[in-house]
Design a protein around this motif. Structure first.
Motif, mmCIF file in Angstrom:
data_model
loop_
_atom_site.group_PDB
_atom_site.id
_atom_site.type_symbol
_atom_site.label_atom_id
_atom_site.label_comp_id
_atom_site.label_asym_id
_atom_site.label_seq_id
_atom_site.Cartn_x
_atom_site.Cartn_y
_atom_site.Cartn_z
ATOM 1 N N LEU A 27 71.380 78.344 55.673
ATOM 2 C CA LEU A 27 72.467 77.427 55.312
ATOM 3 C C LEU A 27 72.036 75.965 55.415
ATOM 4 N N ASP A 28 70.796 75.763 55.812
ATOM 5 C CA ASP A 28 70.200 74.429 55.924
ATOM 6 C C ASP A 28 70.931 73.544 56.934
ATOM 7 N N VAL A 29 71.268 74.138 58.083
ATOM 8 C CA VAL A 29 71.905 73.414 59.184
ATOM 9 C C VAL A 29 71.255 73.845 60.493
ATOM 10 N N SER A 30 71.581 73.148 61.561
ATOM 11 C CA SER A 30 71.070 73.536 62.877
ATOM 12 C C SER A 30 71.887 74.708 63.421
ATOM 13 N N LYS A 42 83.777 72.457 64.378
ATOM 14 C CA LYS A 42 83.365 71.736 63.173
ATOM 15 C C LYS A 42 83.946 72.452 61.963
ATOM 16 N N LYS A 43 84.210 71.668 60.926
ATOM 17 C CA LYS A 43 84.735 72.219 59.685
ATOM 18 C C LYS A 43 83.585 72.792 58.849
ATOM 19 N N MET A 44 83.822 73.935 58.255
ATOM 20 C CA MET A 44 82.813 74.551 57.410
ATOM 21 C C MET A 44 82.651 73.755 56.120
ATOM 22 N N TYR A 49 80.826 78.587 51.026
ATOM 23 C CA TYR A 49 81.410 79.801 50.454
ATOM 24 C C TYR A 49 80.477 80.370 49.391
ATOM 25 N N ASP A 50 80.153 79.572 48.381
ATOM 26 C CA ASP A 50 79.274 80.044 47.303
ATOM 27 C C ASP A 50 77.888 80.391 47.823
ATOM 28 N N GLN A 63 83.883 89.095 49.641
ATOM 29 C CA GLN A 63 84.240 87.728 49.238
ATOM 30 C C GLN A 63 85.672 87.427 49.638
ATOM 31 N N ASP A 64 86.568 88.382 49.398
ATOM 32 C CA ASP A 64 87.969 88.214 49.782
ATOM 33 C C ASP A 64 88.109 88.101 51.297
ATOM 34 N N GLU A 65 87.337 88.913 52.012
ATOM 35 C CA GLU A 65 87.362 88.870 53.477
ATOM 36 C C GLU A 65 86.884 87.512 53.986
ATOM 37 N N LEU A 66 85.830 86.990 53.363
ATOM 38 C CA LEU A 66 85.315 85.668 53.739
ATOM 39 C C LEU A 66 86.367 84.593 53.462
#
Length: 119
Positions: A27-30, A42-44, A49-50, A63-66
């Motif tokens: 996800l290119d984050v820490s 923190k906000k996603m 999502y994509d 996808q619906d569950e997410l």
């Protein structure tokens, strides 16, 4: 405390045999940022999502569950009103104020009104 989104992400990681650092890298984050998202601190980022759908090849059910997990984990919703007319801005604020007072029947009517074709 884990949010619904955090529970979904943790389960997804475990099902794929990944540790938090691996998902964070994808996800290119820490790892600490991913942990903060899971815990509701923190906000996603909207782009996740994509990204998650594509990285983990989620089927329609997942996808619906997410999406449900994202919705249930949000404490607030930010709407960009910058390009809206004064009339549309007032409508947005009026709708937001009335949301808390709507009963189930009114909510159901609004859902039908806003439902997109094919959903």
């Amino acid at each position: 405390m884990l949010t619904q989104l955090g529970i979904f992400l943790r389960k997804l990681r475990l099902d794929c045999g990944e540790i938090m650092k691996e998902m964070a890298t994808k996800l290119d984050v820490s790892s600490s940022f991913l942990s903060a998202v899971e815990n509701g601190k923190k906000k996603m980022p909207e782009s996740w999502y994509d990204t998650i759908v594509n990285l983990y090849n989620l089927d329609k059910e997942k996808q619906d569950e997410l999406m449900t997990a994202i919705e249930e984990s949000q404490k607030s919703l930010e709407i960009n009103l910058e390009d809206l007319s004064k009339e549309k801005k007032r409508l947005a604020f009026s709708f937001a104020r009335e949301l808390e007072n709507m009963n189930k029947e009114e909510v159901d009517k609004m859902k039908i009104f806003f439902k997109k074709d094919g959903e």
